[in-house]
Design a protein around this motif. Structure first.
Motif, PDB file in Angstrom:
ATOM      1  N   GLN A 148       0.832  -1.204   0.000  1.00 35.20           N
ATOM      2  CA  GLN A 148       0.000   0.000   0.000  1.00 35.20           C
ATOM      3  C   GLN A 148       0.870   1.258   0.000  1.00 35.20           C
ATOM      4  N   LYS A 149       0.569   2.169  -0.883  1.00 33.11           N
ATOM      5  CA  LYS A 149       1.312   3.434  -0.960  1.00 33.11           C
ATOM      6  C   LYS A 149       1.165   4.241   0.324  1.00 33.11           C
ATOM      7  N   ASN A 150       2.214   4.954   0.656  1.00 38.01           N
ATOM      8  CA  ASN A 150       2.203   5.910   1.783  1.00 38.01           C
ATOM      9  C   ASN A 150       1.901   5.258   3.129  1.00 38.01           C
ATOM     10  N   ILE A 151       2.130   3.952   3.240  1.00 37.08           N
ATOM     11  CA  ILE A 151       1.854   3.298   4.513  1.00 37.08           C
ATOM     12  C   ILE A 151       3.019   3.483   5.490  1.00 37.08           C
ATOM     13  N   GLY A 152       4.201   3.763   4.962  1.00 36.84           N
ATOM     14  CA  GLY A 152       5.376   3.871   5.822  1.00 36.84           C
ATOM     15  C   GLY A 152       5.992   2.488   5.994  1.00 36.84           C
ATOM     16  N   LEU A 153       7.223   2.326   5.540  1.00 38.36           N
ATOM     17  CA  LEU A 153       7.841   1.009   5.550  1.00 38.36           C
ATOM     18  C   LEU A 153       8.525   0.733   6.884  1.00 38.36           C
ATOM     19  N   ASP A 154       7.933  -0.176   7.669  1.00 37.45           N
ATOM     20  CA  ASP A 154       8.605  -0.600   8.893  1.00 37.45           C
ATOM     21  C   ASP A 154       9.660  -1.654   8.516  1.00 37.45           C
ATOM     22  N   ASN A 155      10.347  -2.220   9.508  1.00 39.27           N
ATOM     23  CA  ASN A 155      11.441  -3.159   9.221  1.00 39.27           C
ATOM     24  C   ASN A 155      10.980  -4.370   8.421  1.00 39.27           C
ATOM     25  N   ARG A 156       9.798  -4.894   8.778  1.00 41.38           N
ATOM     26  CA  ARG A 156       9.321  -6.092   8.076  1.00 41.38           C
ATOM     27  C   ARG A 156       8.991  -5.769   6.622  1.00 41.38           C
ATOM     28  N   LEU A 157       8.349  -4.640   6.354  1.00 39.47           N
ATOM     29  CA  LEU A 157       8.024  -4.271   4.980  1.00 39.47           C
ATOM     30  C   LEU A 157       9.291  -3.965   4.179  1.00 39.47           C
ATOM     31  N   LYS A 158      10.299  -3.397   4.834  1.00 41.43           N
ATOM     32  CA  LYS A 158      11.572  -3.152   4.153  1.00 41.43           C
ATOM     33  C   LYS A 158      12.227  -4.469   3.753  1.00 41.43           C
ATOM     34  N   LYS A 159      12.140  -5.462   4.644  1.00 46.06           N
ATOM     35  CA  LYS A 159      12.707  -6.772   4.333  1.00 46.06           C
ATOM     36  C   LYS A 159      11.951  -7.433   3.189  1.00 46.06           C
ATOM     37  N   ILE A 160      10.619  -7.253   3.165  1.00 43.86           N
ATOM     38  CA  ILE A 160       9.817  -7.785   2.064  1.00 43.86           C
ATOM     39  C   ILE A 160      10.241  -7.139   0.752  1.00 43.86           C
ATOM     40  N   LYS A 161      10.437  -5.838   0.783  1.00 40.70           N
ATOM     41  CA  LYS A 161      10.892  -5.108  -0.412  1.00 40.70           C
ATOM     42  C   LYS A 161      12.246  -5.649  -0.877  1.00 40.70           C
ATOM     43  N   ASP A 162      13.168  -5.861   0.059  1.00 40.23           N
ATOM     44  CA  ASP A 162      14.504  -6.367  -0.279  1.00 40.23           C
ATOM     45  C   ASP A 162      14.428  -7.779  -0.860  1.00 40.23           C
ATOM     46  N   LEU A 163      13.565  -8.626  -0.266  1.00 41.84           N
ATOM     47  CA  LEU A 163      13.427  -9.998  -0.753  1.00 41.84           C
ATOM     48  C   LEU A 163      12.837 -10.039  -2.166  1.00 41.84           C
ATOM     49  N   CYS A 164      11.935  -9.106  -2.451  1.00 40.83           N
ATOM     50  CA  CYS A 164      11.388  -9.021  -3.811  1.00 40.83           C
ATOM     51  C   CYS A 164      12.504  -8.720  -4.805  1.00 40.83           C
ATOM     52  N   ARG A 165      13.354  -7.779  -4.447  1.00 44.91           N
ATOM     53  CA  ARG A 165      14.468  -7.424  -5.332  1.00 44.91           C
ATOM     54  C   ARG A 165      15.432  -8.604  -5.503  1.00 44.91           C
ATOM     55  N   GLU A 166      15.766  -9.272  -4.390  1.00 40.20           N
ATOM     56  CA  GLU A 166      16.722 -10.383  -4.432  1.00 40.20           C
ATOM     57  C   GLU A 166      16.205 -11.562  -5.257  1.00 40.20           C
ATOM     58  N   ASN A 167      14.884 -11.742  -5.264  1.00 33.66           N
ATOM     59  CA  ASN A 167      14.301 -12.901  -5.943  1.00 33.66           C
ATOM     60  C   ASN A 167      13.597 -12.535  -7.244  1.00 33.66           C
ATOM     61  N   SER A 168      13.823 -11.293  -7.711  1.00 28.36           N
ATOM     62  CA  SER A 168      13.242 -10.820  -8.978  1.00 28.36           C
ATOM     63  C   SER A 168      11.717 -10.961  -9.003  1.00 28.36           C
ATOM     64  N   VAL A 169      11.098 -10.636  -7.869  1.00 27.84           N
ATOM     65  CA  VAL A 169       9.639 -10.653  -7.766  1.00 27.84           C
ATOM     66  C   VAL A 169       9.111  -9.242  -8.030  1.00 27.84           C
ATOM     67  N   ILE A 170       8.110  -9.127  -8.869  1.00 24.53           N
ATOM     68  CA  ILE A 170       7.533  -7.815  -9.189  1.00 24.53           C
ATOM     69  C   ILE A 170       6.937  -7.198  -7.929  1.00 24.53           C
TER      70      ILE A 170
END
Length: 248
Positions: free
Chosen positions: A28-50
């Motif tokens: 969700q836009k503008n929700i503010g990325l806490d540590n868990r959401l940041k890790k989810i974002k990083d995992l998407c990048r690492e695993n080439s997930v859209i």
């Protein structure tokens, strides 16, 4: 039809343990990325997930939040369905030491099922067997309640629970059924040095008579067992098995 899982823990654990299941992640836009959401974002990048950052109104419209009374926690993943493990393949797998599994006979509630999967993962159990019929499927609610543990514990779906139990017994497994009318207490069973299956039934009907007849042990939890739901009962017995195996 697309399958969705929602909630930070469920999405994070799926990306961590089985990223090939994940097709796309929506945050969700503008929700503010806490540590868990940041890790989810990083995992998407690492695993080439859209990764798609979605407008608030569109986010809630896409996933029918109000209609389904869902707490999305600002993140949803589009995923492939969970792959059920083949029963014969499971039986033939080699493992050092003894195996322990859970069998669910007629457990239909997704919250109980999800909680049991989570307990099985925490207890390092080797699998959960469910029947094709009269059983809750692994759906988005189960995945959320399990906090992604469905990616850690094999779920084995069988056509006939009776046949599966008979085959387990033929392969030197001990069947331990939780039954409110049992004479023995679950604390009196020695869970060490054997392959065993803990069997739990639905809160309404309990375990079928056929499965009870095949059981090597029938045990009760306590005199007021009926006041606890099946996932609570499962957790109590699982941790007693771990106590015995690891500390006695």
């Amino acid at each position: 039809m697309e399958n969705y899982i929602y909630g930070k823990n469920a999405v994070f654990e799926t990306l961590s343990n089985n990223p090939k299941r994940v097709n796309k992640v929506f945050i969700q836009k503008n929700i503010g990325l806490d540590n868990r959401l940041k890790k989810i974002k990083d995992l998407c990048r690492e695993n080439s997930v859209i990764l798609n950052f979605t407008d608030f109104n569109k986010f809630f419209e896409l996933f029918n939040v109000k209609e389904n009374n869902i707490n999305l926690q600002g993140v949803v993943a589009s995923v492939a369905p969970v792959e059920y493990k083949d029963f014969d393949e499971f039986l033939n797998e080699k493992k050092e030491g003894y195996k322990k599994i859970i069998i669910l006979d007629g457990v239909m509630d997704p919250h109980n099922f999800g909680a049991i999967i989570r307990t099985a993962a925490a207890g390092d159990y080797d699998g959960i067997i469910i029947p094709n019929h009269r059983s809750c499927p692994v759906n988005s609610t189960v995945e959320k309640i399990s906090s992604g543990a469905v990616n850690k514990v094999p779920i084995i779906k069988v056509n006939s629970l009776t046949s599966a139990v008979q085959k387990l017994k033929e392969n030197d497994w001990w069947i331990i059924a939780l039954d409110v009318d049992a004479d023995d207490n679950y604390l009196d069973v020695d869970y060490k040095n054997m392959n065993f299956a803990l069997v739990f039934g639905s809160e309404g009907d309990g375990i079928s008579k056929t499965i009870l007849k095949l059981s090597d042990y029938k045990v009760k939890l306590m005199t007021n067992f009926e006041s606890l739901n099946v996932s609570c009962c499962c957790a109590v017995i699982v941790y007693e098995t771990l106590r015995q195996i690891n500390y006695t």
